[in-house]
Design an enzyme around this catalytic site. Structure first.
Site, PDB file in Angstrom:
ATOM      1  N   PHE A  13       0.806  -1.222   0.000  1.00  0.00           N
ATOM      2  CA  PHE A  13       0.000   0.000   0.000  1.00  0.00           C
ATOM      3  C   PHE A  13       0.837   1.268   0.000  1.00  0.00           C
ATOM      4  O   PHE A  13       1.749   1.423   0.811  1.00  0.00           O
ATOM      5  CB  PHE A  13      -0.877   0.057   1.262  1.00  0.00           C
ATOM      6  N   ASP A  14       0.472   2.174  -0.883  1.00  0.00           N
ATOM      7  CA  ASP A  14       0.810   3.563  -0.656  1.00  0.00           C
ATOM      8  C   ASP A  14      -0.026   4.005   0.543  1.00  0.00           C
ATOM      9  O   ASP A  14      -1.160   3.551   0.713  1.00  0.00           O
ATOM     10  CB  ASP A  14       0.451   4.395  -1.893  1.00  0.00           C
ATOM     11  N   VAL A  15       0.506   4.871   1.374  1.00  0.00           N
ATOM     12  CA  VAL A  15      -0.192   5.260   2.605  1.00  0.00           C
ATOM     13  C   VAL A  15      -0.770   6.666   2.519  1.00  0.00           C
ATOM     14  O   VAL A  15      -1.965   6.885   2.706  1.00  0.00           O
ATOM     15  CB  VAL A  15       0.758   5.148   3.822  1.00  0.00           C
TER      16      VAL A  15
END
Length: 238
Positions: A13-15
């Site tokens: 995941f990109d956060v």
């Protein structure tokens, strides 16, 4: 053919922007500073100026770089260009909120996959973000861990090496992100299956995220994390 959602072992995941509403965090803080100064800030204008300042050659690590960014954009927004306000903007990252669906969707997904965070944010900020999201991650990689930022392939290679150390490969990863520039384009080039969470589907432009040179059609596309979690549960029911 696109792999089935049930085929993956990891979700990466990109956060910031995918799970954490950084645009809301930045514009809310700027609005507070503006109100105290007797000014009004247009959120989209602020994000456009932020984007230009953030991606300058002298940019530092995020979110510490928000101190410098504020001093660059404050005059154009009619705000007092004082360092203390830049530090306030940086420190606001400690209280940025997740999107309303983020924590619940991650909890559902963690029942099926190993969740790995891949963020251009510094470790100190990631720890706050993770706590806000319910600490759902099996592993987290930050700019401090990789010494580089996405879309640099070297960031992804660090994650691939970790996955390989567990006896798996990049084929076992579904990469989930909202940024076409930082994540979706480069993940395609690196052979990953990807999932675009189009957080700004109801808004024009790219907001605080740099615009890509070209659009990459994702393997999976949802406008929310809840949409992804729902699709995973449907795939398991088949």
């Amino acid at each position: 053919m696109t792999k089935k959602l049930s085929d993956f072992k990891y979700l990466t995941f990109d956060v910031v922007g995918t799970l954490i509403d950084f645009e809301g965090g930045i514009t809310n803080c700027l609005a507070e500073i503006a109100a105290e100064a007797g000014a009004i800030v247009d959120g989209e204008t602020a994000l456009r100026l932020y984007r230009a300042a953030r991606y300058s050659p002298d940019a530092g690590r995020f979110p510490d770089d928000l101190v410098r960014v504020y001093e660059v954009i404050a005059p154009e927004l009619g705000l007092p260009a004082e360092r203390r306000h830049g530090e306030r903007l940086r420190d606001s990252a400690r209280s940025w909120k997740g999107f309303p669906d983020s924590a619940e969707a991650l909890a559902r997904l963690a029942k099926r996959y190993r969740l790995i965070a891949m963020t251009n944010a510094q470790r100190w900020a990631f720890e706050y973000f993770s706590r806000e999201l319910g600490d759902p991650f099996y592993k987290g990689f930050t700019v401090d861990d990789t010494s580089t930022e996405k879309p640099d392939p070297a960031f992804f290679e660090k994650v691939f090496a970790f996955v390989e150390s567990e006896g798996n490969s990049r084929d076992d990863i579904l990469h989930v992100a909202q940024s076409q520039y930082h994540d979706i384009g480069i993940s395609r080039k690196l052979g990953l299956t990807n999932c675009w969470i189009q957080r700004r589907h109801a808004q024009k432009g790219y907001g605080g995220t740099i615009e890509p040179e070209s659009f990459t059609e994702p393997d999976y596309h949802f406008t929310s994390m809840a949409g992804l979690a729902d699709a995973v549960e449907r795939s398991q029911a088949v």
